[in-house]
Design a protein around this motif. Structure first.
Motif, mmCIF file in Angstrom:
data_model
loop_
_atom_site.group_PDB
_atom_site.id
_atom_site.type_symbol
_atom_site.label_atom_id
_atom_site.label_comp_id
_atom_site.label_asym_id
_atom_site.label_seq_id
_atom_site.Cartn_x
_atom_site.Cartn_y
_atom_site.Cartn_z
ATOM 1 N N MET A 31 49.308 38.607 45.448
ATOM 2 C CA MET A 31 47.903 38.191 45.500
ATOM 3 C C MET A 31 47.081 38.866 44.413
ATOM 4 N N ALA A 85 45.099 37.186 41.207
ATOM 5 C CA ALA A 85 43.667 37.426 40.970
ATOM 6 C C ALA A 85 43.421 37.996 39.577
ATOM 7 N N ILE A 125 36.815 39.496 43.290
ATOM 8 C CA ILE A 125 37.056 38.762 44.531
ATOM 9 C C ILE A 125 37.483 39.769 45.582
ATOM 10 N N GLU A 126 37.361 39.384 46.825
ATOM 11 C CA GLU A 126 37.803 40.241 47.919
ATOM 12 C C GLU A 126 39.077 39.673 48.516
ATOM 13 N N ILE A 127 40.022 40.544 48.801
ATOM 14 C CA ILE A 127 41.217 40.196 49.560
ATOM 15 C C ILE A 127 41.084 40.880 50.907
ATOM 16 N N ARG A 147 41.676 29.913 44.751
ATOM 17 C CA ARG A 147 41.722 30.781 45.929
ATOM 18 C C ARG A 147 42.744 30.315 46.965
ATOM 19 N N GLN A 192 43.430 36.374 53.075
ATOM 20 C CA GLN A 192 42.423 35.500 52.483
ATOM 21 C C GLN A 192 41.848 36.086 51.203
ATOM 22 N N TYR A 193 41.426 35.176 50.332
ATOM 23 C CA TYR A 193 40.577 35.490 49.195
ATOM 24 C C TYR A 193 39.172 35.027 49.572
ATOM 25 N N GLY A 211 39.842 29.847 51.232
ATOM 26 C CA GLY A 211 40.637 30.902 50.606
ATOM 27 C C GLY A 211 41.709 31.474 51.514
ATOM 28 N N VAL A 214 39.360 43.630 42.174
ATOM 29 C CA VAL A 214 39.571 43.121 43.533
ATOM 30 C C VAL A 214 39.014 44.157 44.492
#
Length: 181
Positions: free
Chosen positions: A114, A118, A90-92, A3, A78-79, A61, A125
């Motif tokens: 990004m 991921a 995962i969230e960006i 991350r 951020q991740y 992250g 995402v």
């Protein structure tokens, strides 16, 4: 998934955010226009920014976005929220860029890197965005993220905040506008 990678694009270095980035990032974040559509609209205030910055550092992250040509910090992203179920997601988010970058393709360039990182390991995402943050919603749609039926409710300063949830799949990314452009 790492991350806090260091990612390179044509114009950018995306690297782990450090304590040394606090002042350059506050210089950007202290512009109230950056936050005008954001549910937490007062991140331009020093104490609110410092709490946001500290949370980013602690999350493991947080990334600094740096222009390669001169080493200037342009913003952060951020991740967060890794979920191993269903191929992993995962969230960006928590992204902000200096206004001088707006409309110059910096956000799509950063998000392409990004997302590519991921999708080496994950299937999906996610992005959460305030329902009245039309600038960010338009940016997400431009990179191929689709709004889901999910949303999240929270409160900030006694007011209700609605976050809409957007997603992009590995296939959607590989066949989407970021890879065609």
């Amino acid at each position: 998934m790492d991350r806090q990678p260091t990612l390179e694009t044509e114009r950018l270095t995306i690297r782990p955010m450090t304590e040394a980035d606090r002042e350059p990032l506050y210089a950007i974040a202290s512009d109230p226009m950056i936050w005008e559509q954001h549910p937490i609209h007062d991140r331009w205030k020093r104490d609110v920014f410092d709490a946001f910055f500290d949370e980013g550092i602690e999350s493991g992250g947080a990334l600094a976005i740096v222009r390669k040509s001169d080493g200037q910090i342009l913003g952060s992203s951020q991740y967060k929220g890794f979920d191993p179920d269903d191929g992993g997601s995962i969230e960006i988010g928590w992204t902000y860029l200096d206004r001088s970058c707006w409309g110059k393709g910096i956000n799509p360039e950063m998000k392409r890197a990004m997302l590519a990182h991921a999708f080496q390991d994950l299937a999906t995402v996610r992005f959460r965005v305030g329902d009245t943050n039309y600038r960010s919603r338009n940016a997400l749609e431009a990179i191929g993220a689709a709004r889901t039926e999910r949303y999240e409710l929270a409160k900030y300063q006694g007011k209700r905040i609605v976050h809409l949830v957007y997603e992009i799949s590995r296939d959607g990314f590989e066949n989407g506008p970021l890879m065609r452009g």
